[in-house]
Design a protein around this motif. Sequence first.
Motif: not given
Length: 344
Positions: A227-237
Amino acid sequence: MGFKIAVAGATGNVGREMLNILSERGFPADEVVALASARSHGTEVSFGDKTLKVKNLENYDFSDTDICLMSAGGAVSLKYSPKIAAQGCVVIDNSSAWRYDADVPLIVPEVNPDAITQFTKRNIIANPNCSTAQLVVALKPLHDFAKIKRVVVSTYQSVSGAGKDGMDELFNQTRAVFVADPVESKKFTKRIAFNVIPHIDSFMEDGYTKEEWKVLAETKKMLDPKIKVTCTAVRVPVFIGHSESVNIEFENEITADQARDILREAPGCLVIDKHENGGYMTPYESAGEDATYISRIREDATVENGLNIWVVSDNLRKGAALNAIQIAELLVARGLITAKKQAA
Ligand code: A2P
């Protein structure tokens, strides 16, 4: 006779949740020990309706302990886990220290329970990253049905994932904004109150962050290396509860209705997906709950077999403490561990 369980990192966000969940689920433990750093020695933590006095991990003897649930960070785990494991105590570690070691199984019980037998190589079992745990719980049943080719995930991760200091920083900054005090950032790289930060963990050479890399490496290890996976990880309040917007491309046809039916039946999943105001899950509502919630299931018309879903779960529970205890339950259910006191 039951097991003797240690919780290392018992004063932290995840450690405290481990104690709650051990008690709630009635884990077959005769004795539960709370461990943390020398700083916390003698302080008290709750375990069901009891309190436990915290002991120092550094000089604790594990020779009569069966399982150590470890959530004290990667450096502490690297230092102590091999010593604990050598004393015949199985370590279930919540940090990233052992996850990519070929001799350490990385387990989400709903996804790859059979891989657990490999724990005997090191006596260590790894618990996945919080974002990956809830992601693979939702992906596994869909992959079984229509074979996933590619996943694009954007995370919206709560501050509790950064430990109790992260929660304190959101609280203190929010308060400072209201009373017009200066806003100080110590734990996060920029202000988190009334903001979002596209950066979790350290930067890697290719421009991705380590957190983003973890999601792809761990999904491949547990679900399918193809499986190909791409990610953007973001911290939220948000204090507790991670959310994910997930775009999935499949090898075979799958409709939104089929996906909804599959996820309704899937272990660990709860579908909340009404096309009306409020007919979806939010992280605030997931706090304290065990399920991985799936909402906003819809077809992506821009690819041949595509779906978009919204996945929400309590990051301290399924993303950490609950999954670790489910791993311990799996060890017991499969007869892979015998209480030392019983064996003696
Ligand atoms: P302590 O409270 O004594 O520092 P969080 O991720 O929520 O910040 O929690 C981290 C957990 O790991 C806490 O329980 C913390 O204990 C524990 N911890 C941190 N450093 C050590 C260490 N060197 N030895 C044992 N426990 C540690």
